[in-house]
Write a protein that holds these residues in place. Structure first.
Motif, PDB file in Angstrom:
ATOM      1  N   PHE A  22      33.187  67.722  45.866  1.00 54.85           N
ATOM      2  CA  PHE A  22      33.098  66.741  44.795  1.00 54.85           C
ATOM      3  C   PHE A  22      32.617  67.381  43.489  1.00 54.85           C
ATOM      4  O   PHE A  22      33.057  66.985  42.401  1.00 54.85           O
ATOM      5  CB  PHE A  22      32.178  65.598  45.210  1.00 54.85           C
ATOM      6  CG  PHE A  22      32.816  64.629  46.177  1.00 54.85           C
ATOM      7  CD1 PHE A  22      34.189  64.449  46.187  1.00 54.85           C
ATOM      8  CD2 PHE A  22      32.053  63.905  47.070  1.00 54.85           C
ATOM      9  CE1 PHE A  22      34.792  63.565  47.074  1.00 54.85           C
ATOM     10  CE2 PHE A  22      32.639  63.015  47.956  1.00 54.85           C
ATOM     11  CZ  PHE A  22      34.012  62.843  47.959  1.00 54.85           C
ATOM     12  N   PHE A  57      36.407  59.125  43.777  1.00 50.14           N
ATOM     13  CA  PHE A  57      36.073  60.060  44.851  1.00 50.14           C
ATOM     14  C   PHE A  57      36.254  59.320  46.180  1.00 50.14           C
ATOM     15  O   PHE A  57      35.675  58.251  46.368  1.00 50.14           O
ATOM     16  CB  PHE A  57      34.631  60.553  44.709  1.00 50.14           C
ATOM     17  CG  PHE A  57      34.355  61.227  43.396  1.00 50.14           C
ATOM     18  CD1 PHE A  57      34.510  62.596  43.256  1.00 50.14           C
ATOM     19  CD2 PHE A  57      33.941  60.489  42.288  1.00 50.14           C
ATOM     20  CE1 PHE A  57      34.260  63.216  42.041  1.00 50.14           C
ATOM     21  CE2 PHE A  57      33.688  61.099  41.070  1.00 50.14           C
ATOM     22  CZ  PHE A  57      33.853  62.471  40.950  1.00 50.14           C
ATOM     23  N   ALA A 114      39.807  63.595  45.564  1.00 47.19           N
ATOM     24  CA  ALA A 114      39.309  63.118  44.278  1.00 47.19           C
ATOM     25  C   ALA A 114      40.465  63.078  43.282  1.00 47.19           C
ATOM     26  O   ALA A 114      41.320  63.963  43.274  1.00 47.19           O
ATOM     27  CB  ALA A 114      38.186  64.024  43.755  1.00 47.19           C
ATOM     28  N   ARG A 125      34.568  67.229  40.029  1.00 45.71           N
ATOM     29  CA  ARG A 125      33.955  66.706  38.810  1.00 45.71           C
ATOM     30  C   ARG A 125      34.119  67.679  37.643  1.00 45.71           C
ATOM     31  O   ARG A 125      34.208  67.263  36.483  1.00 45.71           O
ATOM     32  CB  ARG A 125      32.477  66.422  39.064  1.00 45.71           C
ATOM     33  CG  ARG A 125      31.804  65.726  37.894  1.00 45.71           C
ATOM     34  CD  ARG A 125      30.327  65.484  38.129  1.00 45.71           C
ATOM     35  NE  ARG A 125      29.715  64.911  36.940  1.00 45.71           N
ATOM     36  CZ  ARG A 125      28.414  64.706  36.782  1.00 45.71           C
ATOM     37  NH1 ARG A 125      27.576  65.021  37.755  1.00 45.71           N
ATOM     38  NH2 ARG A 125      27.938  64.181  35.680  1.00 45.71           N
TER      39      ARG A 125
END
Length: 322
Positions: free
Chosen positions: A103, A128, A53, A107
């Motif tokens: 993820f 991502f 990411a 984030r």
């Protein structure tokens, strides 16, 4: 278009990946592992799934899976042709839940800010990525694919968003990169000899994901409010242009399976199940109890005049002090 629900539609966790409230990315992860399990049971194929990411913040490329990227203070990673980012952290994932947690951790490092139009406005473009390496049931080569899910920051009119200072600089960078993306789309539609991918870090990363050898899906979120009609029309016009891009996905690389295993730059241990955690806790308790018994037995032996293990007690020193 800022405040129209892009992040909500893509990244929302909901009440579980299977619920209707979950965003596209959590659902995509669940579906990916379901299909991988089905393929493995039907064909005997083996798969390696890894995730990465990154964000583009003020034309600065940050790795979201590294601790030093907190607060958008990153390494400004290089972006090469085809959207490759050398030095990007890839985490191997064997379960859907592990991939979702990766993820979620990424984030948490994204940059958000409050504006007049949005309480939690994205101040960066978030990308991502999932990489899947598959080998058939027998020995031989494997194929590798990469899936990119991009949460674009929305374009802003400063008079409406009311941003200033550092947030004004962010809005300027966002609008500039979205303009570059629009120019790339227009060039691809016109089949121009030159496509300006290098005009922005965002378009460099998307090189290989829009136009040519790929499959692309564009989700456009638009506001129904009358005061935002100009931005809504602009978003729909952009989507109409993007629909005219021609793509032709094909298998363009086959590598040995052993080399697929080496592309992982970072692997993490799978989180243990509840049964494994309970077994480990019982084992630690047994070891602690055993150490306590040994210590107590040694203390009794010392008080009884013998050294631990049956050795004679040490002879007291009778000489002059040193």
């Amino acid at each position: 278009q800022t405040g129209s629900g892009k992040t909500h539609a893509l990244l929302r966790r909901g009440r579980g990946a299977e619920s209707h409230e979950a965003g596209l990315l959590p659902r995509m992860v669940s579906e990916l592992f379901r299909r991988v399990a089905q393929d493995a049971s039907e064909t005997g194929a083996t798969h390696e799934i890894s995730a990465a990411a990154l964000q583009v913040y003020n034309e600065h490329v940050d790795d979201l899976l590294r601790a030093e990227q907190q607060g958008a203070e990153g390494l400004n990673l290089e972006v090469r042709r085809g959207g490759e980012v050398p030095g990007l952290t890839w985490v191997q994932c064997k379960r859907a839940e592990t991939l979702r947690k990766v993820f979620n951790r990424a984030r948490a490092n994204l940059v958000y800010a409050e504006t007049w139009m949005n309480r939690a406005s994205s101040r960066s473009h978030a990308i991502f990525q999932i990489r899947i390496a598959r080998r058939g049931g027998g020995p031989g080569p494997c194929t590798v694919a990469r899936l990119s899910v991009v949460d674009l920051a929305g374009s802003e009119r400063v008079k409406k968003s009311g941003v200033e200072g550092v947030h004004l600089k962010e809005a300027t960078a966002i609008n500039k990169s979205l303009l570059a993306l629009g120019n790339v789309v227009s060039a691809l539609v016109a089949k121009s000899a030159h496509v300006p991918f290098r005009d922005s870090k965002l378009t460099r990363i998307l090189d290989g994901s829009i136009g040519g050898n790929c499959k692309t899906v564009l989700l456009v979120c638009a506001s129904s409010a009358m005061e935002h009609v100009p931005e809504t029309l602009s978003s729909l016009e952009f989507a109409a242009r993007a629909m005219d891009i021609e793509v032709n996905a094909r298998i363009n690389a086959v590598v040995e399976f052993e080399s697929c295993a080496r592309v992982e730059e970072e692997a993490v241990e799978e989180e243990p199940t509840l049964e494994e955690q309970l077994a480990e806790a019982l084992e630690r308790a047994a070891r602690a109890e055993s150490r306590a018994e040994v210590a107590e037995r040694s203390a009794v032996e010392w008080r009884g005049g013998a050294a631990p293990g049956g050795a004679p007690p040490p002879t007291p020193c009778t000489g002059p002090p040193a």
